[in-house]
Design a protein around this motif. Structure first.
Motif, PDB file in Angstrom:
ATOM      1  N   MET A   1      -4.879  -2.723  -8.343  1.00  0.00           N
ATOM      2  CA  MET A   1      -3.959  -2.118  -7.585  1.00  0.00           C
ATOM      3  C   MET A   1      -4.131  -2.110  -5.986  1.00  0.00           C
ATOM      4  SD  MET A   1      -1.739   1.455  -7.693  1.00  0.00           S
ATOM      5  CE  MET A   1      -1.376   1.154  -9.289  1.00  0.00           C
ATOM      6  N   GLN A   2      -3.568  -2.640  -5.180  1.00  0.00           N
ATOM      7  CA  GLN A   2      -4.196  -3.096  -3.837  1.00  0.00           C
ATOM      8  C   GLN A   2      -3.132  -2.237  -2.736  1.00  0.00           C
ATOM      9  OE1 GLN A   2      -3.528  -7.158  -4.643  1.00  0.00           O
ATOM     10  NE2 GLN A   2      -5.425  -7.654  -3.787  1.00  0.00           N
ATOM     11  N   VAL A   3      -3.585  -1.785  -1.939  1.00  0.00           N
ATOM     12  CA  VAL A   3      -2.992  -0.871  -0.892  1.00  0.00           C
ATOM     13  C   VAL A   3      -3.510  -0.948   0.455  1.00  0.00           C
ATOM     14  CG1 VAL A   3      -2.355   1.293  -0.342  1.00  0.00           C
ATOM     15  CG2 VAL A   3      -2.413   1.007  -2.939  1.00  0.00           C
ATOM     16  N   ALA A   4      -2.431  -1.432   1.365  1.00  0.00           N
ATOM     17  CA  ALA A   4      -3.221  -1.449   2.728  1.00  0.00           C
ATOM     18  C   ALA A   4      -2.704  -0.307   3.556  1.00  0.00           C
ATOM     19  CB  ALA A   4      -2.247  -2.840   3.379  1.00  0.00           C
ATOM     20  N   ASP A   5      -3.824   0.356   4.153  1.00  0.00           N
ATOM     21  CA  ASP A   5      -3.643   1.594   4.851  1.00  0.00           C
ATOM     22  C   ASP A   5      -3.300   1.201   6.236  1.00  0.00           C
ATOM     23  OD1 ASP A   5      -4.005   3.958   6.156  1.00  0.00           O
ATOM     24  OD2 ASP A   5      -5.663   4.581   5.296  1.00  0.00           O
ATOM     25  N   LEU A   6      -2.149   1.322   6.812  1.00  0.00           N
ATOM     26  CA  LEU A   6      -1.758   0.843   8.247  1.00  0.00           C
ATOM     27  C   LEU A   6      -1.700   2.254   9.031  1.00  0.00           C
ATOM     28  CD1 LEU A   6       0.980  -1.574   7.014  1.00  0.00           C
ATOM     29  CD2 LEU A   6      -1.410  -2.213   7.469  1.00  0.00           C
ATOM     30  N   GLY A   7      -2.299   3.212   8.466  1.00  0.00           N
ATOM     31  CA  GLY A   7      -2.107   4.462   9.428  1.00  0.00           C
ATOM     32  C   GLY A   7      -1.130   5.431   9.274  1.00  0.00           C
ATOM     33  N   ASP A   8       0.277   5.080   9.826  1.00  0.00           N
ATOM     34  CA  ASP A   8       1.288   5.977   9.421  1.00  0.00           C
ATOM     35  C   ASP A   8       1.927   5.682   7.954  1.00  0.00           C
ATOM     36  OD1 ASP A   8       2.217   3.329  10.565  1.00  0.00           O
ATOM     37  OD2 ASP A   8       3.974   4.338  11.042  1.00  0.00           O
ATOM     38  N   VAL A   9       1.423   4.519   7.455  1.00  0.00           N
ATOM     39  CA  VAL A   9       2.068   4.245   6.232  1.00  0.00           C
ATOM     40  C   VAL A   9       1.139   3.422   5.418  1.00  0.00           C
ATOM     41  CG1 VAL A   9       3.030   2.025   6.741  1.00  0.00           C
ATOM     42  CG2 VAL A   9       4.180   3.617   4.934  1.00  0.00           C
ATOM     43  N   LYS A  10       1.090   3.717   3.828  1.00  0.00           N
ATOM     44  CA  LYS A  10       0.240   2.963   3.102  1.00  0.00           C
ATOM     45  C   LYS A  10       1.233   2.082   2.384  1.00  0.00           C
ATOM     46  CE  LYS A  10      -3.435   6.604   3.313  1.00  0.00           C
ATOM     47  NZ  LYS A  10      -2.631   7.345   4.117  1.00  0.00           N
ATOM     48  N   LEU A  11       0.904   0.822   2.339  1.00  0.00           N
ATOM     49  CA  LEU A  11       1.697  -0.021   1.627  1.00  0.00           C
ATOM     50  C   LEU A  11       1.148  -0.759   0.342  1.00  0.00           C
ATOM     51  CD1 LEU A  11       3.438  -2.209   4.234  1.00  0.00           C
ATOM     52  CD2 LEU A  11       4.313  -0.107   3.324  1.00  0.00           C
ATOM     53  N   HIS A  12       1.766  -0.466  -0.709  1.00  0.00           N
ATOM     54  CA  HIS A  12       1.254  -1.182  -2.132  1.00  0.00           C
ATOM     55  C   HIS A  12       1.841  -2.369  -2.104  1.00  0.00           C
ATOM     56  CE1 HIS A  12       2.031  -2.074  -6.468  1.00  0.00           C
ATOM     57  NE2 HIS A  12       0.877  -1.954  -6.259  1.00  0.00           N
ATOM     58  N   TYR A  13       0.844  -3.450  -2.443  1.00  0.00           N
ATOM     59  CA  TYR A  13       1.346  -5.028  -2.259  1.00  0.00           C
ATOM     60  C   TYR A  13       0.520  -5.513  -3.542  1.00  0.00           C
ATOM     61  CZ  TYR A  13      -3.462  -5.850  -0.250  1.00  0.00           C
ATOM     62  OH  TYR A  13      -4.718  -5.942   0.019  1.00  0.00           O
ATOM     63  N   ARG A  14       0.596  -6.787  -3.925  1.00  0.00           N
ATOM     64  CA  ARG A  14       0.154  -7.598  -4.714  1.00  0.00           C
ATOM     65  C   ARG A  14       0.175  -9.060  -4.290  1.00  0.00           C
ATOM     66  NH1 ARG A  14       1.292  -7.771 -11.437  1.00  0.00           N
ATOM     67  NH2 ARG A  14       0.482  -9.980 -11.681  1.00  0.00           N
ATOM     68  N   LEU A  15      -0.981  -9.660  -4.682  1.00  0.00           N
ATOM     69  CA  LEU A  15      -1.015 -10.867  -4.460  1.00  0.00           C
ATOM     70  C   LEU A  15      -1.098 -11.984  -5.589  1.00  0.00           C
ATOM     71  CD1 LEU A  15      -3.708 -10.732  -1.380  1.00  0.00           C
ATOM     72  CD2 LEU A  15      -1.232 -11.976  -1.168  1.00  0.00           C
ATOM     73  N   ASP A  16      -0.371 -12.823  -5.728  1.00  0.00           N
ATOM     74  CA  ASP A  16      -0.412 -13.751  -6.799  1.00  0.00           C
ATOM     75  C   ASP A  16      -0.833 -15.371  -6.400  1.00  0.00           C
ATOM     76  OD1 ASP A  16       0.301 -12.249  -9.331  1.00  0.00           O
ATOM     77  OD2 ASP A  16       1.781 -11.492  -7.953  1.00  0.00           O
ATOM     78  N   GLY A  17      -0.955 -16.067  -7.639  1.00  0.00           N
ATOM     79  CA  GLY A  17      -1.148 -17.551  -7.355  1.00  0.00           C
ATOM     80  C   GLY A  17      -2.466 -18.052  -6.620  1.00  0.00           C
ATOM     81  N   ASP A  18      -2.540 -18.783  -5.816  1.00  0.00           N
ATOM     82  CA  ASP A  18      -3.715 -19.769  -5.166  1.00  0.00           C
ATOM     83  C   ASP A  18      -4.365 -18.848  -4.027  1.00  0.00           C
ATOM     84  OD1 ASP A  18      -5.664 -21.107  -4.209  1.00  0.00           O
ATOM     85  OD2 ASP A  18      -4.482 -23.322  -4.350  1.00  0.00           O
ATOM     86  N   PRO A  19      -5.479 -18.241  -4.004  1.00  0.00           N
ATOM     87  CA  PRO A  19      -5.787 -17.577  -2.836  1.00  0.00           C
ATOM     88  C   PRO A  19      -5.827 -18.559  -1.658  1.00  0.00           C
ATOM     89  CG  PRO A  19      -7.205 -17.264  -4.715  1.00  0.00           C
ATOM     90  CD  PRO A  19      -6.519 -18.112  -5.229  1.00  0.00           C
ATOM     91  N   ASP A  20      -6.148 -19.922  -1.630  1.00  0.00           N
ATOM     92  CA  ASP A  20      -6.121 -20.502  -0.561  1.00  0.00           C
ATOM     93  C   ASP A  20      -4.819 -21.375  -0.479  1.00  0.00           C
ATOM     94  OD1 ASP A  20      -8.875 -20.090  -0.071  1.00  0.00           O
ATOM     95  OD2 ASP A  20      -9.331 -21.276  -1.651  1.00  0.00           O
ATOM     96  N   GLY A  21      -3.638 -20.883  -1.311  1.00  0.00           N
ATOM     97  CA  GLY A  21      -2.415 -21.776  -1.179  1.00  0.00           C
ATOM     98  C   GLY A  21      -1.433 -21.513  -0.110  1.00  0.00           C
TER      99      GLY A  21
END
Length: 264
Positions: A1-21
């Motif tokens: 599970m990936q979460v970006a802490d942007l200060g006033d909000v924390k966004l849950h996100y997901r990355l799929d596919g080719d890391p260099d795509g």
């Protein structure tokens, strides 16, 4: 599970596919989370780095108090892309996600290379209409509007399936403040002027049975961008990536090829 802490909000996100795509962003609709894209992910071309995320107040992202401004939702997407070092993305926005995409493209063309406006518009509904919805939900909860929303989201054959109940449950389980916050953001948004100034590859997608953003509304918006065209998915409502994932993925794949996105 990936979460970006942007200060006033924390966004849950997901990355799929080719890391260099080649980067593509999938931004979903009001009342849904990033799982709305599950069925199309395996149908898209190889060589993509696919980002999807839960906007503020939805899914597993944090839920600041309502109301929200569209500018905050656009800034969330902007900061998430900067956080991940992604630019020159193909941005696919569904419903409110399409409003976010229009705002991001107008603000940061270095981030958005091409734009897909799916089941959305430059202006969705009226302020009075959204205020009535906000008042109803404040008084009676999201459950009170769920059946009406399902009629706009899905064509009748899909509403008769067991799968529809899962999407209904997803909607009613969204945080109340998050749902209301995004309703307020849509109510206050008119992208007609900034969208008419966009000059980038763009595509509109509409569902023939969409009761929220009918095909003519999507067509009016996509016509603001020179060279853009509209693709219609028949027998599908407001969320065709759920009802017709094969047709939806085929349209996206063709646009990816047309724009040369995989080749940079």
């Amino acid at each position: 599970m990936q979460v970006a802490d942007l200060g006033d909000v924390k966004l849950h996100y997901r990355l799929d596919g080719d890391p260099d795509g080649a980067p593509i962003v999938l931004a979903n609709s009001l009342g849904t989370d990033l799982r709305v894209w599950d069925q199309i992910i395996p149908l898209l071309p190889a060589g993509l780095r696919i980002l999807r995320y839960d906007k503020r107040g939805h899914g597993l992202s944090s839920c600041p108090p309502a109301p929200y401004a569209m500018g905050a939702l656009v800034k969330d997407a902007e900061r998430l892309l900067d956080h991940l070092g992604m630019k020159d993305v193909l941005f696919v926005g569904l419903s409110i996600g399409g409003l976010i995409g229009q705002g991001l493209a107008a603000k940061r063309l270095d981030l958005v290379r091409a734009l897909v406006l799916s089941n959305t518009a430059a202006k969705i509904g009226t302020r009075d209409m959204w205020q009535a919805r906000i008042d109803s939900i404040r008084a009676n909860g999201i459950e009170a509007i769920a059946d009406q929303v399902m009629e706009r989201w899905f064509a009748k054959p899909f509403r008769l399936t067991a799968a529809m109940h899962a999407w209904r449950t997803m909607m009613v389980r969204q945080p109340l403040e998050g749902y209301l916050g995004c309703c307020a953001a849509i109510a206050g948004t008119d992208m007609i002027t900034p969208t008419s100034g966009l000059r980038l590859p763009a595509l509109g997608i509409a569902g023939s049975e969409d009761g929220s953003t009918p095909p003519d509304l999507v067509r009016e918006t996509i016509s603001l961008i020179p060279g853009a065209e509209l693709k219609l998915i028949r027998n599908a409502g407001h969320i065709p990536c759920v009802e017709a994932p094969e047709a939806y993925a085929e349209i996206l794949s063709e646009f990816i090829e047309q724009t040369g996105h995989l080749s940079g």
